[in-house]
Design a protein around this motif. Structure first.
Motif, short mmCIF file in Angstrom:
data_model
loop_
_atom_site.label_atom_id
_atom_site.label_comp_id
_atom_site.label_asym_id
_atom_site.label_seq_id
_atom_site.Cartn_x
_atom_site.Cartn_y
_atom_site.Cartn_z
N CYS A 1 2.82 6.86 33.43
CA CYS A 1 1.71 7.76 33.14
C CYS A 1 0.53 7.40 34.04
O CYS A 1 0.08 6.25 34.07
CB CYS A 1 1.31 7.62 31.66
SG CYS A 1 -0.10 8.64 31.19
N ASP B 1 -5.93 9.51 33.86
CA ASP B 1 -6.91 10.48 34.33
C ASP B 1 -8.32 9.89 34.17
O ASP B 1 -8.81 9.74 33.07
CB ASP B 1 -6.79 11.79 33.54
CG ASP B 1 -7.77 12.86 34.02
OD1 ASP B 1 -8.42 12.64 35.06
OD2 ASP B 1 -7.88 13.90 33.35
N CYS C 1 1.91 11.07 27.76
CA CYS C 1 0.89 10.78 28.77
C CYS C 1 -0.45 11.41 28.39
O CYS C 1 -1.50 10.79 28.52
CB CYS C 1 1.35 11.28 30.13
SG CYS C 1 0.31 10.70 31.48
N ARG C 2 -0.41 12.65 27.92
CA ARG C 2 -1.65 13.34 27.55
C ARG C 2 -2.36 12.61 26.41
O ARG C 2 -3.58 12.43 26.42
CB ARG C 2 -1.35 14.78 27.16
CG ARG C 2 -2.60 15.59 26.83
CD ARG C 2 -2.26 17.04 26.51
NE ARG C 2 -1.69 17.72 27.65
CZ ARG C 2 -1.30 19.00 27.63
NH1 ARG C 2 -1.41 19.71 26.51
NH2 ARG C 2 -0.79 19.57 28.71
N ASN D 1 -3.98 9.42 27.70
CA ASN D 1 -5.24 9.66 28.40
C ASN D 1 -6.36 10.00 27.43
O ASN D 1 -7.51 9.58 27.60
CB ASN D 1 -5.07 10.80 29.41
CG ASN D 1 -4.48 10.31 30.73
OD1 ASN D 1 -4.88 9.27 31.24
ND2 ASN D 1 -3.52 11.04 31.25
N ALA D 2 -6.05 10.77 26.37
CA ALA D 2 -7.05 11.12 25.37
C ALA D 2 -7.53 9.87 24.63
O ALA D 2 -8.73 9.70 24.37
CB ALA D 2 -6.48 12.13 24.38
#
Length: 355
Positions: free
Chosen positions: A23, A26, A278-279, A282-283
């Motif tokens: 991952c 971001d 992965c999202r 990042n959150a």
């Protein structure tokens, strides 16, 4: 059939490779917003804590309360000095070696001093409880020497717990994902210790919070009962004193609780590989960084505690702002807190009240 088999096989390879992809974090927001926030915080914290250090180290350690406050000032100053390196590391200024140094040393010092402050605030709440709720209870914990020993113990324990994070971050940093992740420098033992330590620190924080709520609840009740027993009609004075009592709990909860809610799920994304998340990772990273900045603001809010609770500090600060010298011996007087002084006024009214 052959075409169908090849197509199915290619899909399987694609899915497997997709799950195995690392991952990529971001940092489009965190590398821009947070360096600015931390830079602003650093300027305020440096001024406030240098002023607090100048005042406190001109005050004799005549009580355990002042001993704990002095140690908090030192911890806050050290934490403040780590902020510039965090700003550079988060904004990707400099080489990967800078971020590696931040991960291995500076970040460890940042968290260590934060938890030292947390534990010392817990000791202050216990100290206030014993001196206000049980003023005639002779306890060794109220001796200055014991307070100094407890403070030294807090520093020793926290530094000992933090050292493995530095020692076990001995792997060559991995730069394949663009930005160096601190966990990529940890060996297997380091990753395990990282998870164990974060669990221990959760216990430290929530245990300290419970201790503070219990102590300050008893203090608040004692204040209320004293005003009631003195038949003082000043409800405003009682509420004002209670507000002073709970200012520490309020600062403590607002600064640190959100970070400890976000920290647990984020740590799991660091130490355990969760496929196709992965999202979410990042959150959670953004949530952790946001609440961590909120925790760091404690280095600016601690001086409010000094002003509210320490009478000698408030006198010295007022004199400094007005550029007036204090009367000789003003800093040598017993360092009572505002709550203790107001309680003594209540007891005095009770003793002179017509019977």
């Amino acid at each position: 059939i052959y075409i169908h088999t090849v197509y199915s096989y290619s899909i399987i390879i694609y899915l497997n490779s997709n799950f195995s992809l690392k991952c990529v974090r971001d940092t489009s927001v965190t590398s821009v917003v947070f360096p600015g926030l931390y830079s602003t915080l650093f300027l305020f914290a440096l001024v406030l804590n240098c002023l607090a250090a100048w005042i406190f180290f001109n005050i004799r350690s005549t009580s355990t309360f002042v001993v704990y406050l002095k140690n908090i000032v030192v911890a806050d100053l050290l934490m403040t000095l780590t902020i510039p390196l965090k700003v550079l590391a988060d904004s990707d200024v400099g080489s990967w070696r800078l971020r590696a140094f931040y991960c291995r040393y500076s970040a460890v010092l940042f968290y260590t001093t934060m938890y030292i402050s947390i534990l010392l605030l817990g000791l202050i709440s216990l100290d206030r409880y014993m001196k206000i709720v049980r003023p005639f209870w002779k306890c060794p914990l109220q001796r200055v020497g014991v307070g100094q020993a407890l403070s030294a113990g807090v520093w020793a324990v926290m530094v000992s717990l933090a050292l493995p994070n530095t020692i076990l971050s001995d792997r060559t940093p991995s730069l394949s994902s663009g930005r160096l992740k601190c966990t990529s420098m940890k060996n297997q033992a380091g990753i395990l210790w990282h998870e164990v330590l974060n669990s221990l620190l959760q216990v430290v924080f929530w245990g300290t919070l419970v201790l503070m709520v219990v102590c300050y609840t008893f203090i608040s009740r004692k204040v209320y009962e004293s005003y009631r027993a003195s038949r003082s009609g000043s409800i405003t004075a009682s509420r004002k004193t209670t507000a002073k009592v709970f200012v520490v709990v309020g600062v403590f909860f607002v600064c640190f609780a959100p970070f400890h809610f976000a920290r647990v799920p984020y740590t799991l994304t660091q130490t355990r590989s969760v496929a196709n998340q992965c999202r979410a990772s990042n959150a959670l990273y953004v949530a952790k960084e946001t609440t961590l900045w909120l925790s760091a603001t404690n280095v600016c809010l601690d001086p409010l505690i000094y002003v509210f609770l320490c009478k000698v500090f408030r006198k010295r600060l007022t004199a400094a702002l007005k550029r007036k010298p204090l009367p000789q011996g003003a800093l040598e007087s017993p360092t009572e807190t505002s709550t203790q002084l107001e309680m003594s006024h209540v007891h005095n009214r009770m003793s002179v009240r017509p019977r």
